[in-house]
Scaffold this active site. Sequence first.
Site, PDB file in Angstrom:
ATOM      1  N   HIS B  51       0.821  -1.222   0.000  1.00  0.00           N
ATOM      2  CA  HIS B  51       0.000   0.000   0.000  1.00  0.00           C
ATOM      3  C   HIS B  51       0.843   1.254   0.000  1.00  0.00           C
ATOM      4  O   HIS B  51       0.433   2.280  -0.556  1.00  0.00           O
ATOM      5  CB  HIS B  51      -0.937  -0.003   1.206  1.00  0.00           C
ATOM      6  CG  HIS B  51      -1.946  -1.102   1.161  1.00  0.00           C
ATOM      7  ND1 HIS B  51      -3.101  -1.014   0.447  1.00  0.00           N
ATOM      8  CD2 HIS B  51      -1.937  -2.347   1.710  1.00  0.00           C
ATOM      9  CE1 HIS B  51      -3.790  -2.145   0.563  1.00  0.00           C
ATOM     10  NE2 HIS B  51      -3.092  -2.973   1.327  1.00  0.00           N
ATOM     11  N   GLU B 107      -7.501  -3.902  -3.918  1.00  0.00           N
ATOM     12  CA  GLU B 107      -7.941  -4.734  -2.780  1.00  0.00           C
ATOM     13  C   GLU B 107      -9.268  -4.168  -2.283  1.00  0.00           C
ATOM     14  O   GLU B 107      -9.310  -3.150  -1.612  1.00  0.00           O
ATOM     15  CB  GLU B 107      -6.870  -4.694  -1.687  1.00  0.00           C
ATOM     16  CG  GLU B 107      -7.089  -5.763  -0.626  1.00  0.00           C
ATOM     17  CD  GLU B 107      -6.008  -5.761   0.455  1.00  0.00           C
ATOM     18  OE1 GLU B 107      -5.198  -4.825   0.493  1.00  0.00           O
ATOM     19  OE2 GLU B 107      -5.992  -6.698   1.264  1.00  0.00           O
ATOM     20  N   ALA B 118      -8.980  -4.122   7.637  1.00  0.00           N
ATOM     21  CA  ALA B 118      -8.853  -2.666   7.727  1.00  0.00           C
ATOM     22  C   ALA B 118      -9.348  -2.002   6.435  1.00  0.00           C
ATOM     23  O   ALA B 118      -8.635  -1.226   5.803  1.00  0.00           O
ATOM     24  CB  ALA B 118      -7.409  -2.297   8.031  1.00  0.00           C
ATOM     25  N   ASN B 197      -4.782 -14.347   6.581  1.00  0.00           N
ATOM     26  CA  ASN B 197      -5.432 -13.178   7.172  1.00  0.00           C
ATOM     27  C   ASN B 197      -6.690 -12.798   6.399  1.00  0.00           C
ATOM     28  O   ASN B 197      -6.689 -12.782   5.171  1.00  0.00           O
ATOM     29  CB  ASN B 197      -4.449 -11.997   7.216  1.00  0.00           C
ATOM     30  CG  ASN B 197      -3.211 -12.326   8.038  1.00  0.00           C
ATOM     31  OD1 ASN B 197      -2.120 -12.514   7.517  1.00  0.00           O
ATOM     32  ND2 ASN B 197      -3.379 -12.440   9.334  1.00  0.00           N
ATOM     33  N   ASP B 225       5.895 -11.179   8.554  1.00  0.00           N
ATOM     34  CA  ASP B 225       6.405 -10.248   9.567  1.00  0.00           C
ATOM     35  C   ASP B 225       6.414 -10.865  10.963  1.00  0.00           C
ATOM     36  O   ASP B 225       6.862 -10.225  11.915  1.00  0.00           O
ATOM     37  CB  ASP B 225       5.610  -8.929   9.552  1.00  0.00           C
ATOM     38  CG  ASP B 225       4.131  -9.109   9.850  1.00  0.00           C
ATOM     39  OD1 ASP B 225       3.687 -10.266   9.988  1.00  0.00           O
ATOM     40  OD2 ASP B 225       3.409  -8.091   9.923  1.00  0.00           O
ATOM     41  N   ASP B 251       2.409  -6.046   2.221  1.00  0.00           N
ATOM     42  CA  ASP B 251       1.156  -5.400   2.639  1.00  0.00           C
ATOM     43  C   ASP B 251       1.472  -4.138   3.441  1.00  0.00           C
ATOM     44  O   ASP B 251       0.694  -3.748   4.311  1.00  0.00           O
ATOM     45  CB  ASP B 251       0.298  -6.384   3.459  1.00  0.00           C
ATOM     46  CG  ASP B 251      -1.151  -5.926   3.601  1.00  0.00           C
ATOM     47  OD1 ASP B 251      -1.605  -5.092   2.795  1.00  0.00           O
ATOM     48  OD2 ASP B 251      -1.834  -6.385   4.545  1.00  0.00           O
TER      49      ASP B 251
END
Lengths: 351, 351
Positions: B51, B107, B118, B197, B225, B251
């Site tokens: 992003h 997305e 989110a 996720n 991560d 991401d």
Amino acid sequence: MLVENVLIVDPVDGEYVGTVEFEDVILEIRKSDKSSFEHILMPAFVDPHIHGIKGIDTMTASQEDFERFKEYEALEGVWYFQPTTVTCPLDELRKIKIPSELKLHIEGPFIAPKRKGAHSESYIQSPPRDVHELEQYLSLSSIGTITVAPEYDSFLDFAKSCELNNIRISIGHTDATFAQAKRAFENGFRRITHFPNALSPLHHRELGVTGAGLLLDFTLEIIADGIHCAPEFVNLVYKVKEAEKIILVTDSISATGLEDGNYMLGDLRVKVENGIAKLSDGTLAGSTLKFSQAVKNFAKFTGCSLKELAMVSSYNACKDLNLNGGRIKEGYPAKLVLLDNELNIKKVWNF
Amino acid sequence: MLVENVLIVDPVDGEYVGTVEFEDVILEIRKSDKSSFEHILMPAFVDPHIHGIKGIDTMTASQEDFERFKEYEALEGVWYFQPTTVTCPLDELRKIKIPSELKLHIEGPFIAPKRKGAHSESYIQSPPRDVHELEQYLSLSSIGTITVAPEYDSFLDFAKSCELNNIRISIGHTDATFAQAKRAFENGFRRITHFPNALSPLHHRELGVTGAGLLLDFTLEIIADGIHCAPEFVNLVYKVKEAEKIILVTDSISATGLEDGNYMLGDLRVKVENGIAKLSDGTLAGSTLKFSQAVKNFAKFTGCSLKELAMVSSYNACKDLNLNGGRIKEGYPAKLVLLDNELNIKKVWNF
């Protein structure tokens, strides 16, 4: 005894057409040049986790009942099984009159209240530090396997004490974290009861015992009824673990082979509808799965080879329980099952 | 340009010491007899889901910002990336001035409210039957990938329409059942966004998209991560899927490379503490992961080989997005990254 021109399925040597000569042990195997066969000969099955069948319940079985238990199991192709108890006052275990050639699987009371499944919470307790507290209730030689939750502080001491007495530890009915399951694994306790039922679930940030079972080199009991877990889940476990690490169990209860209706499992009321056994709150309460059906289901759910089917239905359990069996090979005991191409049982030898 | 006596890591040919001569394409590779080397040469990386970074957000970036975006990515060893949008009114997409050599990853808005993560629920909508409705807002040639939830009735029509326009469909932010995910798979849609996720979770009686991702031959984006999923989960995915089916993504959001504090992601407020980006309700809101760190983490979490690392960091994404790259082989573009033994980036060529 001579069984001629069958497809011999051995979990190590694989599949080939041949003739087997045996008495109580396998005397001679002659490979055939033929590729065609009518029947399949597999090592007879082993069920390490079975509460009951056709009205018989391990908790209340008489000596006569245990004899019938063995006969019913033989009809399922099973030559060896571990009659399994439920969580109960330890005094109750004293009353079980198990024949000397069998050993019990003790499921509870050393389990986690949060993952009790169809076990009475009021009898749940932490494991004693030493197996000899159990011995006050039951001779250690009558115990084959104990299902224990590894998150108790006393787990490691108890589990090591069991091992010294040739009792197999199986991790189950547990809310342990991944780290706690890993600690048990690293201490040599590498077997999990009816995966993934009554285990802390897999979450991607806390993998739980379910994640540990998949990731680490645990051996897993699987109830392949398509109800305790979806056929696709069985296939996923097969894909991840491979056949070497899977042990088929029925977890069947006394209602197995009988009509739908109301039954008892320990002191809990169970209602069986369409062959599915549940407590009044909807919790699954064991199965009504027969071992011969478990074998068919696993083959169907996974598309595994017959060699792999011999692993999950007999060989892996024999290795796990240190039994002399699970092979079709000269010198091994002649515990054999003859099946047709659709895996229907035609004959069983379980001398 | 000559890079001498490095460990060359190719995702197909494997690892060997040699010298690479290149200009904008790789001209010649000479294998060496030496086994020692100081540096590692890998195909430069690809990030198909990012992003923003260092104050730049795809949603608001100017043409100048996109130039800086490319420079920052080059410092991470990334030669190609897909700037990624969030769920927004379609009108907003019109304003994005993406350079012609890049393509967007869209997305949302065609995602599931229940798995919105989110993304702003108010802008979520079902996919149109045809991609040309999207074209009213954005030229199709600027779209590389669209993340879509497959449980919508219009999914298959839309996804097939996208495919005809060379737009990659990625399944994500979805509450689909296993059966719905399987239907998408069987229709050729075999990529999943930031697994696991914002996907329907794995349950042993309803495997969800998480189970489908593990069981079926999907290719999976992974945010390595250690926060979006535990290191052990990354290892489990690696074990189950193998490196061939994993694509590393960051991401990452605009806060990446900046200090902890308050940021925006689309029109949602994000608080970054200790590098972890969350909405006020605790929902993870993208990452602050840099690609070079993702590569190090994946190696550490899984213990994979360098050859496999080249797959997950570049080659698989190149194949997935139909990019000419991801190899160290004569004739391929010289998109290369030089690393030390601890996988720190020493130099990048991204002509």
